[in-house]
Design an enzyme around this catalytic site. Structure first.
Site, PDB file in Angstrom:
ATOM      1  N   THR A  18      37.531  35.180  32.274  1.00 45.97           N
ATOM      2  CA  THR A  18      36.524  36.000  31.583  1.00 45.97           C
ATOM      3  C   THR A  18      35.114  35.703  32.055  1.00 45.97           C
ATOM      4  O   THR A  18      34.284  36.603  32.147  1.00 45.97           O
ATOM      5  CB  THR A  18      36.642  35.750  30.059  1.00 45.97           C
ATOM      6  OG1 THR A  18      37.898  36.276  29.629  1.00 45.97           O
ATOM      7  CG2 THR A  18      35.540  36.415  29.276  1.00 45.97           C
ATOM      8  N   THR A  94      40.093  30.986  30.139  1.00 46.87           N
ATOM      9  CA  THR A  94      40.336  30.030  29.054  1.00 46.87           C
ATOM     10  C   THR A  94      41.793  30.033  28.580  1.00 46.87           C
ATOM     11  O   THR A  94      42.211  29.111  27.892  1.00 46.87           O
ATOM     12  CB  THR A  94      39.427  30.336  27.845  1.00 46.87           C
ATOM     13  OG1 THR A  94      39.678  31.665  27.401  1.00 46.87           O
ATOM     14  CG2 THR A  94      37.965  30.171  28.203  1.00 46.87           C
ATOM     15  N   ASP A  95      42.555  31.065  28.955  1.00 48.54           N
ATOM     16  CA  ASP A  95      43.931  31.142  28.449  1.00 48.54           C
ATOM     17  C   ASP A  95      44.776  29.930  28.847  1.00 48.54           C
ATOM     18  O   ASP A  95      45.646  29.492  28.092  1.00 48.54           O
ATOM     19  CB  ASP A  95      44.616  32.420  28.946  1.00 48.54           C
ATOM     20  CG  ASP A  95      44.047  33.676  28.297  1.00 48.54           C
ATOM     21  OD1 ASP A  95      43.235  33.543  27.371  1.00 48.54           O
ATOM     22  OD2 ASP A  95      44.417  34.781  28.729  1.00 48.54           O
TER      23      ASP A  95
END
Ligand code: ASP
Length: 343
Positions: A18, A94-95
């Protein structure tokens, strides 16, 4: 004491996520920005005087990163550090950030800071947190006080140990927390302040190539009859059970887990998100005492995804049952770090 050599030299590896996303035709966002573009968008970075080199390593969503990417990244990080970099920053989705950070931590042996960061709000949104997180991460990577911490994760002005941090919210900017023990420190007015230092380091020798062991995680749930456990030992090389509470499963799953544990290592972790698996409290069928007596390995404070990564990394260097038990005992917090099998 570190020799003073002028401006700290930091290498930034961009992996996508992101933090590096932009709008795409048809709607939505996808990884697009180079690390040079990320750096150009950070107010105040140039004024830090930190010498920042960028590497456009991958442009992927976090979910599409794999062991081959993290292995190649670990090799590249070591090369940058051997070449004289004072620290490294990794910017990624960030996943999977907590997993990348932990695997990098298992393979990072040096004293230099390796800092993983990302963003929860994308660059098209008001309040995009990418620039602040990147600036904070670079500051931590350049800070002598962050040496010898292993890999750390920096988001929202908090410094977390890679071995403890978890993504605990799907959208909030404060998504990264360390439910076991809290953050190691904070950035205060832009200055890294480390308040706690982790006890010991848990490094595993990095194999020549990415870990190949097939290790799965199965979550025990209400009324579960263990359907997902059929044939597991033919398909996997190791299994992590995300058990209820302190390490419990429905009684109906016990016999199957016992059989699987005779064929491949089975690690018992907790699905609760914080706190350890116990070893010696409950005595009913399916309790932690029952499962450990049947050969399952308790993961202590390691959550299921971390337990899986430790199992993958350990199997990749040929760990036997004894080494696995010692590794989980030390990394899970049951014994002192002295018991760790790879020193
Ligand atoms: N939501 C994710 C992120 O924060 C997307 C990804 O992991 O790539 O970056």
């Amino acid at each position: 004491m570190i020799e003073h050599r002028g401006a700290p030299r930091i290498v930034l590896f961009g992996l996508g996520g992101t933090i590096a996303m932009a709008p795409v035709e048809g709607g939505g966002i996808a990884p697009a920005l180079s690390p040079a573009q990320l750096v150009a968008a950070v107010p105040g970075l140039a004024e830090t005087g930190i010498d920042l080199e960028v590497v456009d390593f991958r442009r992927l969503p976090g979910a599409s990163l794999g062991f081959a990417d993290v292995h190649a990244l670990s090799v590249a990080v070591d090369a940058a550090l051997a070449d004289g970099a004072d620290g490294v920053v990794v910017a990624q989705g960030t996943d999977t950030l907590e997993e990348t950070a932990y695997l990098l931590d298992l393979w990072h042996r040096g004293p230099q800071p390796v800092v993983v960061t990302g963003a929860m709000r994308n660059p098209t949104l008001a309040g995009h947190d990418g620039p602040a997180n990147l600036l904070a991460a670079v500051r931590v990577a350049a800070d002598p006080g962050a040496r010898d911490l292993g890999v750390v994760v920096v988001l929202a002005d908090e410094i977390h140990a890679a071995r403890r941090v978890r993504k605990t919210h799907s959208t909030g900017v404060g998504a990264f927390t360390s439910p076991n023990g809290g953050p190691l420190g904070y950035l205060v007015a832009g200055r890294p302040c480390v308040l706690h230092r982790p006890d010991g380091r848990f490094g595993v020798p990095r194999p020549a190539g990415p870990p190949g062991a097939r290790v799965g995680v199965v979550t025990a749930t209400l009324g579960d009859r263990g359907e997902l456990l059929h044939g597991v030992e033919e398909r996997l090389d190791g299994l992590v059970v995300a058990a209820m509470g302190v390490g419990h499963v429905p009684e109906v799953m016990v016999a199957r887990l016992h059989e699987i544990g005779g064929a491949i290592p089975v690690v018992l972790s907790s699905r609760t998100g914080a706190g350890p698996v116990l070893t010696d409290t409950y005595a009913f069928p399916g309790s932690e005492r029952d499962l450990l007596a049947r050969g399952l390995v308790p993961a202590g404070f390691l959550d299921p995804v971390r337990a899986r990564l430790l199992l993958c990394a350990a199997l990749a260097v040929g760990a036997d049952r004894g080494a696995l038990a010692a590794a989980f005992a030390a990394a899970g917090g049951y014994t002192s770090p002295e018991g760790w099998p790879w020193r």
